[in-house]
Every structure is written in structure tokens, then in C-alpha cells.
Design a protein around this motif. Structure first.
Motif, PDB file in Angstrom:
ATOM      1  N   LYS A  25       0.844  -1.204   0.000  1.00 18.12           N
ATOM      2  CA  LYS A  25       0.000   0.000   0.000  1.00 18.12           C
ATOM      3  C   LYS A  25       0.876   1.249   0.000  1.00 18.12           C
ATOM      4  CE  LYS A  25      -4.363  -1.210   0.084  1.00 18.12           C
ATOM      5  NZ  LYS A  25      -5.404  -0.695   0.914  1.00 18.12           N
ATOM      6  N   ARG A  26       1.988   1.164   0.746  1.00 21.41           N
ATOM      7  CA  ARG A  26       2.907   2.309   0.751  1.00 21.41           C
ATOM      8  C   ARG A  26       3.649   2.351  -0.582  1.00 21.41           C
ATOM      9  NH1 ARG A  26       7.126   2.810   4.574  1.00 21.41           N
ATOM     10  NH2 ARG A  26       7.484   0.567   4.480  1.00 21.41           N
ATOM     11  N   ASN A  27       3.884   3.537  -1.071  1.00 23.92           N
ATOM     12  CA  ASN A  27       4.584   3.712  -2.333  1.00 23.92           C
ATOM     13  C   ASN A  27       6.086   3.724  -2.073  1.00 23.92           C
ATOM     14  OD1 ASN A  27       5.197   4.150  -4.969  1.00 23.92           O
ATOM     15  ND2 ASN A  27       4.494   6.256  -5.025  1.00 23.92           N
ATOM     16  N   ILE A  28       6.655   2.514  -2.007  1.00 25.21           N
ATOM     17  CA  ILE A  28       8.092   2.352  -1.771  1.00 25.21           C
ATOM     18  C   ILE A  28       8.681   1.563  -2.936  1.00 25.21           C
ATOM     19  CG2 ILE A  28       8.064   2.621   0.730  1.00 25.21           C
ATOM     20  CD1 ILE A  28       7.796  -0.392   1.008  1.00 25.21           C
ATOM     21  N   LYS A  29       9.970   1.799  -3.195  1.00 24.29           N
ATOM     22  CA  LYS A  29      10.601   1.196  -4.374  1.00 24.29           C
ATOM     23  C   LYS A  29      11.207  -0.181  -4.136  1.00 24.29           C
ATOM     24  CE  LYS A  29      11.966   5.237  -7.042  1.00 24.29           C
ATOM     25  NZ  LYS A  29      13.129   5.894  -7.655  1.00 24.29           N
ATOM     26  N   GLU A  33      12.862  -1.758   1.942  1.00 26.21           N
ATOM     27  CA  GLU A  33      12.168  -0.653   2.611  1.00 26.21           C
ATOM     28  C   GLU A  33      10.886  -1.107   3.306  1.00 26.21           C
ATOM     29  OE1 GLU A  33      12.130   3.182   0.260  1.00 26.21           O
ATOM     30  OE2 GLU A  33      12.726   1.760  -1.310  1.00 26.21           O
ATOM     31  N   CYS A  34      10.457  -2.329   3.061  1.00 29.03           N
ATOM     32  CA  CYS A  34       9.234  -2.841   3.682  1.00 29.03           C
ATOM     33  C   CYS A  34       9.454  -3.077   5.170  1.00 29.03           C
ATOM     34  CB  CYS A  34       8.827  -4.180   3.048  1.00 29.03           C
ATOM     35  SG  CYS A  34       8.225  -4.067   1.375  1.00 29.03           S
ATOM     36  N   SER A  35       8.395  -2.870   5.924  1.00 27.19           N
ATOM     37  CA  SER A  35       8.432  -3.204   7.347  1.00 27.19           C
ATOM     38  C   SER A  35       8.395  -4.728   7.495  1.00 27.19           C
ATOM     39  CB  SER A  35       7.236  -2.583   8.064  1.00 27.19           C
ATOM     40  OG  SER A  35       6.032  -3.214   7.618  1.00 27.19           O
ATOM     41  N   LYS A  36       8.694  -5.222   8.687  1.00 31.43           N
ATOM     42  CA  LYS A  36       8.612  -6.663   8.946  1.00 31.43           C
ATOM     43  C   LYS A  36       7.189  -7.158   8.708  1.00 31.43           C
ATOM     44  CE  LYS A  36      12.397  -6.926  12.228  1.00 31.43           C
ATOM     45  NZ  LYS A  36      12.809  -7.158  13.614  1.00 31.43           N
TER      46      LYS A  36
END
Length: 118
Positions: A25-29, A33-36
């Protein structure tokens, strides 16, 4: 859209083969960068999807890929592959190998079952 929660969404990729995409859902590349929690949710969904594709479609192989050269947002492709699909053994982005008419069970039923399992 098959499924979504606060971390991810699961969408259908229209194709001759069963194919879904799992997006953060978060706009990360990058996956790093993802959370656990996001990482765990992505792999939970991939695991359920792979198992259902194998049992429902009797797929010869499941392809799982993550790259975002054109769409720089973390997402994963999960595809059921068949030895007689149009691209096998090439990736779905590769060179078409043949014309294929797969005789597969209903995609709509599969997508409904997947949404219920997720």
C-alpha cells in the motif's frame, strides 16, 4: 481487486494464465524498505496463492517475480505456468513460443476462492 488490507493489495493481471500481483500500500521502491509486517504479509499471500494455484489449476510450475523497472513500487507477480502455455519455458515477458489454447478451470472461481482464503 481480489483482496486488500492496510498493508497490501492483490490484483488480477489479465492473461491466458492465472496471474496475480501483490502490491504494498505504501509507495516504496525496494523490498528492503518494507516493514517486517509488510514482508510477512507479502509472503503469507504468496504462499496461499501458490498452493491454491497448484491445487486448483494443477499448474506445472509457479513463477514468482519481483521487479519494478516500469512501475517502481514494490510488487510481486505470482503466475501459474503450463508446459503448453504460449510462452513456456520463457518468462511471460519473453518471446512467444506458440499459439496456445489452454483448457483451464474458471479463473473467476479461482479468484473468488483466493479472496476468501486471504
Amino acid at each position: 481487486m481480489i483482496y486488500e488490507n492496510e498493508l497490501v493489495s492483490v490484483e488480477i493481471e489479465t492473461s491466458e494464465i492465472p496471474w496475480v500481483k501483490v502490491f504494498t500500500k505504501r509507495n516504496i521502491k525496494e523490498f528492503s524498505e518494507c516493514s517486517k509486517e509488510e514482508k510477512a504479509e507479502i509472503f503469507r499471500i504468496i504462499d496461499i496463492t501458490e498452493k491454491l494455484m497448484l491445487s486448483y489449476f494443477k499448474a506445472d510450475k509457479i513463477n514468482i517475480a519481483s521487479f519494478g523497472n516500469l512501475l517502481p513500487q514494490v510488487h510481486w507477480h505470482v503466475m501459474a505456468r503450463f508446459e503448453n502455455d504460449s510462452y513456456f519455458p520463457e518468462p511471460m515477458w519473453g518471446a512467444k513460443q506458440r499459439e496456445s489454447q489452454l483448457d483451464l478451470p474458471s479463473f473467476e472461481v479461482f479468484f473468488t476462492q483466493l479472496g476468501e482464503q486471504l
